[in-house]
Design a protein around this motif. Sequence first.
Motif, short mmCIF file in Angstrom:
data_model
loop_
_atom_site.label_atom_id
_atom_site.label_comp_id
_atom_site.label_asym_id
_atom_site.label_seq_id
_atom_site.Cartn_x
_atom_site.Cartn_y
_atom_site.Cartn_z
N ASN A 254 0.85 -1.19 0.00
CA ASN A 254 0.00 0.00 0.00
C ASN A 254 0.88 1.24 0.00
OD1 ASN A 254 0.22 1.14 2.95
ND2 ASN A 254 0.03 -1.09 3.15
N SER A 255 0.31 2.35 -0.33
CA SER A 255 1.11 3.56 -0.54
C SER A 255 1.76 4.08 0.73
CB SER A 255 0.26 4.65 -1.19
OG SER A 255 -0.88 4.93 -0.40
N PHE A 256 1.11 3.92 1.89
CA PHE A 256 1.69 4.44 3.13
C PHE A 256 2.93 3.63 3.52
CE2 PHE A 256 1.77 4.73 7.87
CZ PHE A 256 2.17 6.06 7.94
N ASP A 257 2.83 2.30 3.50
CA ASP A 257 3.99 1.48 3.82
C ASP A 257 5.11 1.68 2.81
OD1 ASP A 257 2.69 0.51 6.01
OD2 ASP A 257 2.32 -1.51 5.22
N ALA A 258 4.75 1.88 1.54
CA ALA A 258 5.76 2.14 0.51
C ALA A 258 6.47 3.46 0.77
CB ALA A 258 5.11 2.14 -0.87
N PHE A 259 5.72 4.47 1.20
CA PHE A 259 6.30 5.79 1.52
C PHE A 259 7.30 5.67 2.66
CE2 PHE A 259 6.09 9.67 4.12
CZ PHE A 259 6.45 10.63 3.19
N LEU A 260 6.95 4.91 3.70
CA LEU A 260 7.87 4.72 4.83
C LEU A 260 9.11 3.94 4.39
CD1 LEU A 260 5.27 3.78 7.59
CD2 LEU A 260 6.49 5.95 7.37
#
Length: 402
Positions: A254-260
């Motif tokens: 997901n985009s949030f985990d990818a951002f982190l």
Amino acid sequence: MDNKSSLTGFSSLAIHGGHEKDPSYAHLVPIYASSTYVYDTAEQGMRRFSGKEEGYIYSRWGNPTMNEAEQKIAALETFGLSMEVKGILHASGMAAISTLMLAELKSGDKVLSHFSLYGGTEELIHRILPNLGIGSVIIDLRDLNKAEEAMKQDPSIRMLYIETPANPTIQCVDIEELTKLARKYGLIVACDNTFATPYLQQPFKYGVDYIAHSTTKFLNGHGTAIGGILLGKDIEKMTSNVTKVHRLLGGNSNSFDAFLLINGMKTLEIRMEKHCHNAVEVANYLDQHPAVAKVNYTGLATHADHYIALKQMRHPGAMLSFELKEGLQGGIAFMNKLKMCVRTVSLGTCDTLLSHPASMTHYSVPKELREKYGITDGLIRMNVGIENIQDIINDLEQSLSN
């Protein structure tokens, strides 16, 4: 910007690799929190779904944040190599390994692997795959003669799956020599590179077909997100069958985990340098301690796989394990005395993490089976963090004292 050809340093690639200019000129890739994407016309939608036009469709299939993480890791795994690979970001390392196994193996096939594996991978091989008619052959792959004999004797072996350094005994296998053997017998080769990271080891250099990571660990580096990635060098296969299996299994990131993950990777080189420096100091300290029976660290010349590690790794790494002379009770007592170092499973974070497999992760495994895998009652697994080295050693010293 061609990140692979124009950047000459690993850290530069870790920071800038995979990044594309944002349409709204955001400095960092935004968290694209949209589940789906729209089309200007019905015809454009048709072109997207048919593959005639590149573009995002549905975030289970990918989005810009996830795509940057994929491209960055692919660039790091091929840094200095003249090759292209494709990465597919997953919800976890196990999701990535599941995609690999189900995309490449069918009923009647077997996977060849070794004893010391991550527990989740081991369970997948022994509990899930057999229900699908997929078998396994488990031997000591450090013995190349045994490895070749297995490949020669059993034509149903389709894949060689290795994990090096392995969990939790820090065993190493020779990627190059095993891959040469696998090529001789027409096998697919996959390598879990989680412990080493692309900074310390690049399995594609030795000819493997796939690399898997739990990005939760050193790549993220801060313990803030679960994730995994599968990378493959057969681009056509990765964009067709492997992508199809990934999408249908639903193990997407997901985009949030990818951002982190993206932001964690920017400090990968400097973190790994500090992790590794501290690990050498800790291993040498433990190796001389009277309460310690054995230290499993490939940086020590006494480790059975010391020279294999020197051959294929930039540095022996941040992970080690050690056996306490007092066994199970000694391990429990040691863990209970820790003050700064953290009692927990997992690895790869900035702080020092210790686990006692016999009383924690492998508590339900019969003792004789654990010991077959080198997991003794007194074994402690250690992720050496980036704290001040003297503070780490001080905590170990007081925890080891009677």
